[in-house]
Scaffold this motif. Structure first.
Motif, PDB file in Angstrom:
ATOM      1  N   GLU A  46       0.822  -1.218   0.000  1.00 58.73           N
ATOM      2  CA  GLU A  46       0.000   0.000   0.000  1.00 58.73           C
ATOM      3  C   GLU A  46       0.848   1.257   0.000  1.00 58.73           C
ATOM      4  OE1 GLU A  46      -2.260   1.108   3.421  1.00 58.73           O
ATOM      5  OE2 GLU A  46      -0.897   0.133   4.827  1.00 58.73           O
ATOM      6  N   ALA A  47       2.120   1.138   0.343  1.00 56.87           N
ATOM      7  CA  ALA A  47       3.016   2.287   0.412  1.00 56.87           C
ATOM      8  C   ALA A  47       4.424   1.838   0.071  1.00 56.87           C
ATOM      9  CB  ALA A  47       2.971   2.918   1.808  1.00 56.87           C
ATOM     10  N   TYR A  48       5.245   2.795  -0.271  1.00 55.22           N
ATOM     11  CA  TYR A  48       6.649   2.521  -0.581  1.00 55.22           C
ATOM     12  C   TYR A  48       7.388   2.192   0.708  1.00 55.22           C
ATOM     13  CZ  TYR A  48      11.462   3.599  -2.039  1.00 55.22           C
ATOM     14  OH  TYR A  48      12.804   3.543  -2.296  1.00 55.22           O
ATOM     15  N   PHE A  49       8.190   1.110   0.678  1.00 57.46           N
ATOM     16  CA  PHE A  49       8.996   0.748   1.846  1.00 57.46           C
ATOM     17  C   PHE A  49      10.441   1.130   1.583  1.00 57.46           C
ATOM     18  CE2 PHE A  49      11.594  -2.370   4.262  1.00 57.46           C
ATOM     19  CZ  PHE A  49      11.270  -1.904   5.535  1.00 57.46           C
ATOM     20  N   HIS A  50      10.981   2.000   2.426  1.00 57.96           N
ATOM     21  CA  HIS A  50      12.332   2.540   2.240  1.00 57.96           C
ATOM     22  C   HIS A  50      13.326   1.596   2.912  1.00 57.96           C
ATOM     23  CE1 HIS A  50      15.232   5.547   1.240  1.00 57.96           C
ATOM     24  NE2 HIS A  50      15.522   5.852   2.492  1.00 57.96           N
ATOM     25  N   THR A  51      13.877   0.681   2.142  1.00 57.15           N
ATOM     26  CA  THR A  51      14.706  -0.388   2.697  1.00 57.15           C
ATOM     27  C   THR A  51      16.009   0.128   3.312  1.00 57.15           C
ATOM     28  OG1 THR A  51      15.692  -0.781   0.516  1.00 57.15           O
ATOM     29  CG2 THR A  51      13.796  -2.129   1.132  1.00 57.15           C
ATOM     30  N   VAL A  52      16.475   1.304   2.895  1.00 54.05           N
ATOM     31  CA  VAL A  52      17.734   1.832   3.427  1.00 54.05           C
ATOM     32  C   VAL A  52      17.703   1.912   4.951  1.00 54.05           C
ATOM     33  CG1 VAL A  52      19.181   3.904   3.550  1.00 54.05           C
ATOM     34  CG2 VAL A  52      18.395   3.063   1.333  1.00 54.05           C
ATOM     35  N   GLY A  53      16.546   2.178   5.522  1.00 56.32           N
ATOM     36  CA  GLY A  53      16.450   2.333   6.972  1.00 56.32           C
ATOM     37  C   GLY A  53      15.933   1.113   7.694  1.00 56.32           C
ATOM     38  N   SER A  54      15.751  -0.008   6.992  1.00 50.31           N
ATOM     39  CA  SER A  54      15.092  -1.160   7.615  1.00 50.31           C
ATOM     40  C   SER A  54      15.863  -1.728   8.801  1.00 50.31           C
ATOM     41  CB  SER A  54      14.866  -2.255   6.567  1.00 50.31           C
ATOM     42  OG  SER A  54      16.097  -2.715   6.028  1.00 50.31           O
ATOM     43  N   LEU A  55      17.195  -1.744   8.732  1.00 53.88           N
ATOM     44  CA  LEU A  55      17.987  -2.309   9.823  1.00 53.88           C
ATOM     45  C   LEU A  55      18.132  -1.331  10.984  1.00 53.88           C
ATOM     46  CD1 LEU A  55      20.706  -4.155   7.706  1.00 53.88           C
ATOM     47  CD2 LEU A  55      18.540  -5.036   8.611  1.00 53.88           C
ATOM     48  N   ARG A  56      18.183  -0.050  10.687  1.00 51.35           N
ATOM     49  CA  ARG A  56      18.210   0.952  11.761  1.00 51.35           C
ATOM     50  C   ARG A  56      16.883   0.904  12.539  1.00 51.35           C
ATOM     51  NH1 ARG A  56      21.228   5.619  11.835  1.00 51.35           N
ATOM     52  NH2 ARG A  56      22.852   4.173  11.129  1.00 51.35           N
ATOM     53  N   ALA A  57      15.792   0.589  11.854  1.00 46.85           N
ATOM     54  CA  ALA A  57      14.464   0.613  12.476  1.00 46.85           C
ATOM     55  C   ALA A  57      14.280  -0.466  13.530  1.00 46.85           C
ATOM     56  CB  ALA A  57      13.381   0.473  11.410  1.00 46.85           C
ATOM     57  N   ILE A  58      15.077  -1.529  13.494  1.00 43.66           N
ATOM     58  CA  ILE A  58      14.891  -2.580  14.488  1.00 43.66           C
ATOM     59  C   ILE A  58      15.766  -2.383  15.720  1.00 43.66           C
ATOM     60  CG2 ILE A  58      14.143  -4.235  12.744  1.00 43.66           C
ATOM     61  CD1 ILE A  58      16.873  -5.580  12.943  1.00 43.66           C
ATOM     62  N   VAL A  59      16.532  -1.291  15.723  1.00 41.60           N
ATOM     63  CA  VAL A  59      17.247  -0.918  16.951  1.00 41.60           C
ATOM     64  C   VAL A  59      16.806   0.447  17.459  1.00 41.60           C
ATOM     65  CG1 VAL A  59      19.252  -2.341  16.408  1.00 41.60           C
ATOM     66  CG2 VAL A  59      19.232   0.059  15.701  1.00 41.60           C
ATOM     67  N   GLN A  60      16.140   1.235  16.624  1.00 46.69           N
ATOM     68  CA  GLN A  60      15.568   2.522  17.025  1.00 46.69           C
ATOM     69  C   GLN A  60      14.114   2.533  16.586  1.00 46.69           C
ATOM     70  OE1 GLN A  60      17.916   5.760  15.492  1.00 46.69           O
ATOM     71  NE2 GLN A  60      19.773   5.100  16.512  1.00 46.69           N
ATOM     72  N   LYS A  61      13.221   2.237  17.479  1.00 45.77           N
ATOM     73  CA  LYS A  61      11.835   1.922  17.122  1.00 45.77           C
ATOM     74  C   LYS A  61      11.081   3.088  16.489  1.00 45.77           C
ATOM     75  CE  LYS A  61       9.914   2.868  21.717  1.00 45.77           C
ATOM     76  NZ  LYS A  61       9.115   2.302  22.838  1.00 45.77           N
ATOM     77  N   ASP A  62      11.463   4.324  16.762  1.00 51.92           N
ATOM     78  CA  ASP A  62      10.721   5.464  16.220  1.00 51.92           C
ATOM     79  C   ASP A  62      10.887   5.615  14.711  1.00 51.92           C
ATOM     80  OD1 ASP A  62       9.731   6.110  18.690  1.00 51.92           O
ATOM     81  OD2 ASP A  62      11.354   7.512  19.173  1.00 51.92           O
ATOM     82  N   ILE A  63      11.885   4.944  14.145  1.00 55.33           N
ATOM     83  CA  ILE A  63      12.119   5.053  12.706  1.00 55.33           C
ATOM     84  C   ILE A  63      11.158   4.188  11.900  1.00 55.33           C
ATOM     85  CG2 ILE A  63      13.810   4.574  10.873  1.00 55.33           C
ATOM     86  CD1 ILE A  63      15.995   5.429  12.753  1.00 55.33           C
ATOM     87  N   ALA A  64      10.690   3.090  12.472  1.00 52.43           N
ATOM     88  CA  ALA A  64       9.951   2.080  11.716  1.00 52.43           C
ATOM     89  C   ALA A  64       8.774   2.658  10.931  1.00 52.43           C
ATOM     90  CB  ALA A  64       9.476   0.971  12.662  1.00 52.43           C
ATOM     91  N   LYS A  65       7.968   3.485  11.582  1.00 51.09           N
ATOM     92  CA  LYS A  65       6.762   3.963  10.908  1.00 51.09           C
ATOM     93  C   LYS A  65       7.067   4.997   9.818  1.00 51.09           C
ATOM     94  CE  LYS A  65       5.691   7.362  14.543  1.00 51.09           C
ATOM     95  NZ  LYS A  65       4.666   7.736  15.550  1.00 51.09           N
ATOM     96  N   LYS A  66       8.263   5.600   9.864  1.00 50.35           N
ATOM     97  CA  LYS A  66       8.623   6.581   8.843  1.00 50.35           C
ATOM     98  C   LYS A  66       9.085   5.938   7.538  1.00 50.35           C
ATOM     99  CE  LYS A  66      10.202   9.797  12.436  1.00 50.35           C
ATOM    100  NZ  LYS A  66      11.378  10.537  12.957  1.00 50.35           N
ATOM    101  N   LEU A  67       9.363   4.638   7.587  1.00 50.49           N
ATOM    102  CA  LEU A  67       9.881   3.952   6.389  1.00 50.49           C
ATOM    103  C   LEU A  67       8.798   3.662   5.362  1.00 50.49           C
ATOM    104  CD1 LEU A  67      12.347   1.379   8.002  1.00 50.49           C
ATOM    105  CD2 LEU A  67      12.808   3.698   7.179  1.00 50.49           C
ATOM    106  N   TRP A  68       7.546   3.791   5.750  1.00 53.58           N
ATOM    107  CA  TRP A  68       6.428   3.519   4.839  1.00 53.58           C
ATOM    108  C   TRP A  68       5.901   4.851   4.318  1.00 53.58           C
ATOM    109  CZ3 TRP A  68       4.953  -1.440   3.489  1.00 53.58           C
ATOM    110  CH2 TRP A  68       5.601  -2.465   4.188  1.00 53.58           C
ATOM    111  N   ILE A  69       6.011   5.050   3.016  1.00 61.43           N
ATOM    112  CA  ILE A  69       5.754   6.355   2.403  1.00 61.43           C
ATOM    113  C   ILE A  69       4.623   6.218   1.378  1.00 61.43           C
ATOM    114  CG2 ILE A  69       6.787   8.274   1.144  1.00 61.43           C
ATOM    115  CD1 ILE A  69       9.528   7.270   2.068  1.00 61.43           C
ATOM    116  N   PRO A  70       3.549   6.998   1.495  1.00 63.13           N
ATOM    117  CA  PRO A  70       2.415   6.865   0.574  1.00 63.13           C
ATOM    118  C   PRO A  70       2.793   7.161  -0.876  1.00 63.13           C
ATOM    119  CG  PRO A  70       1.842   8.214   2.481  1.00 63.13           C
ATOM    120  CD  PRO A  70       3.322   8.025   2.516  1.00 63.13           C
ATOM    121  N   TYR A  71       2.128   6.459  -1.795  1.00 62.35           N
ATOM    122  CA  TYR A  71       2.343   6.665  -3.232  1.00 62.35           C
ATOM    123  C   TYR A  71       1.437   7.747  -3.813  1.00 62.35           C
ATOM    124  CZ  TYR A  71       4.984   2.260  -3.714  1.00 62.35           C
ATOM    125  OH  TYR A  71       5.920   1.270  -3.630  1.00 62.35           O
ATOM    126  N   GLY A  72       0.572   8.334  -2.992  1.00 62.68           N
ATOM    127  CA  GLY A  72      -0.494   9.186  -3.512  1.00 62.68           C
ATOM    128  C   GLY A  72      -0.056  10.305  -4.434  1.00 62.68           C
TER     129      GLY A  72
END
Length: 414
Positions: A46-72
């Motif tokens: 449903e949205a673009y997943f920014h893989t560059v930050g995927s590994l940082r997101a599992i050690v800094q939880k606040d990043i996870a939700k920012k990795l999903w970016i709408p295509y609208g």
């Protein structure tokens, strides 16, 4: 060019909304603004997943939700012919239409005059996500975050870029944990990279306290595999060495799913490499079967002779957009509609580039091999990759994404 009843609008269908697909679609929108083109992007998420930050997101939880970016707002000039993004999973390809499944129906259809397949590759989570929704993807990242916090010993199997970055992220955030990285070669990464690049990465990891074990292959039990979630295990290497850990990450085994090509031809081996399952392409990135000069494959899913890096997917996408513009302009000037008999044209060919590789090893360390073969250390790598939150913000701007339409951004992270 004013549209009249006799004007043909060319349907360009792009499958896949990651690096290769997005760059094809947006570059074609820019180059073909004067042409009667309708671009449709079919993407399973449903949205673009920014893989560059995927590994940082599992050690800094606040990043996870920012990795999903709408295509609208992906397309900036869609008022004329209706460029659009459609969510669905590609199931079958035919010469002039595709079938896809979505939550409403298992069989839907989209026609095309030109098709670009940019379905990418498959890699174990959390580096890449299997989730189709932002909510599920965020929950996955947070599950790994909690598992890492609870584990005292973390085993990482595979010493490629993903394994090295993951080890660096965990060791930087949790220096008290024991992080073990096992690689089945004598040095990290592939042989194609310089020894000094590979050695420096190892030195960086060891300076963080990571135990790097080389020339050992971890045996994964076939009957169980590695189930997701934290679990204390003793795994053995091929030489019999026992390694005990509370959490395991498999960072090997890139693969490709191109079964959707089976419906296009009886000669599947002519379309897809039977050993790698990548789509066979010419240097122009058209599929190798001469019956389908209007079908291209871009990025990881093709067998073009280059490393499967984002830099290649982006360059291939932009080159394909230029080739499509040329084909469509030729088609208009010659009033051709039978693409299967399209006259051969001179198109651009993709040439392998020197491989730029930047690997961040936590927030403050990293190593880079430049296109010219220079090996650079922390200062260069930090400038480009260590500030991954800044890179995420830049991606939001690049996609013209509206944060108000991303409901998951406003959910509290637990």
């Amino acid at each position: 060019m004013s549209q009249t009843p006799s004007t043909k609008v060319y349907n360009v269908l792009v499958i896949g909304g990651s690096k290769g697909g997005i760059n094809t679609a947006r570059e074609l929108e820019r180059l073909g603004a004067h042409l009667p083109i309708r671009i449709t992007l079919l993407e399973k998420r449903e949205a673009y997943f920014h893989t560059v930050g995927s590994l940082r997101a599992i050690v800094q939880k606040d990043i996870a939700k920012k990795l999903w970016i709408p295509y609208g707002n992906l397309f900036r000039n869609n008022s004329r012919y209706g460029h659009t993004v459609v969510q669905g999973v590609l199931t079958r390809v035919f010469p002039f239409h595709i079938e896809y499944a979505n939550t409403e129906s298992p069989v839907n259809f989209l026609p095309f005059d030109y098709l670009i397949v940019a379905t990418g590759s498959i890699y174990p989570e959390p580096a890449k996500m299997t989730s189709f929704t932002a909510k599920q993807g965020i929950e996955t990242s947070l599950r790994y975050y909690r598992c890492i916090r609870e584990a005292a010993r973390v085993l990482i199997i595979g010493g490629g870029p993903v394994g090295v970055e993951l080890a660096g992220e965990i060791a930087t955030e949790y220096p008290e944990k024991r992080v073990i990285l096992v690689h089945n070669q004598s040095k990290l990464f592939l042989d194609e990279y310089k020894d000094s690049f590979r050695d420096r990465a190892r030195e960086q990891l060891e300076s963080l306290g990571v135990q790097v074990i080389l020339n050992e292959k971890v045996i994964i039990p076939e009957e169980k595999g590695l189930e997701p979630g934290g679990q204390t295990r003793i795994l053995r290497t091929a030489s019999g060495r026992a390694i005990e850990s509370d959490l395991q990450f498999l960072c090997t085994g890139i693969s490709f799913d191109t079964r959707f090509m089976q419906s296009l031809s009886d000669n599947m081996a002519g379309l897809v490499d039977p050993s790698t399952h990548q789509i066979r392409v010419r240097p122009t990135l058209q599929v190798r079967d001469p019956r389908f000069p209007h079908i291209f494959a871009v990025g990881d899913c093709n067998d073009a002779p280059c490393f499967k890096l984002a830099i290649h997917a982006i360059a291939q996408g932009k080159m394909t957009a230029r080739n499509l513009r040329h084909l469509i302009e030729h088609d208009i000037s010659h009033q051709r509609r039978d693409l299967g008999r399209m006259a051969p044209l001179k198109l651009e060919e993709y040439r392998d580039r020197h491989n730029l590789m930047t690997v961040s090893i936590g927030r403050h360390r990293g190593v880079t091999q430049s296109r010219f073969g220079l090996v650079l250390g922390n200062w260069y790598s930090k400038m480009f990759k260590s500030s991954k939150s800044a890179l995420v913000d830049a991606r939001w701007r690049d996609l013209h994404a509206d944060r108000e339409n991303a409901s998951w951004l406003h959910d509290e992270v637990v």
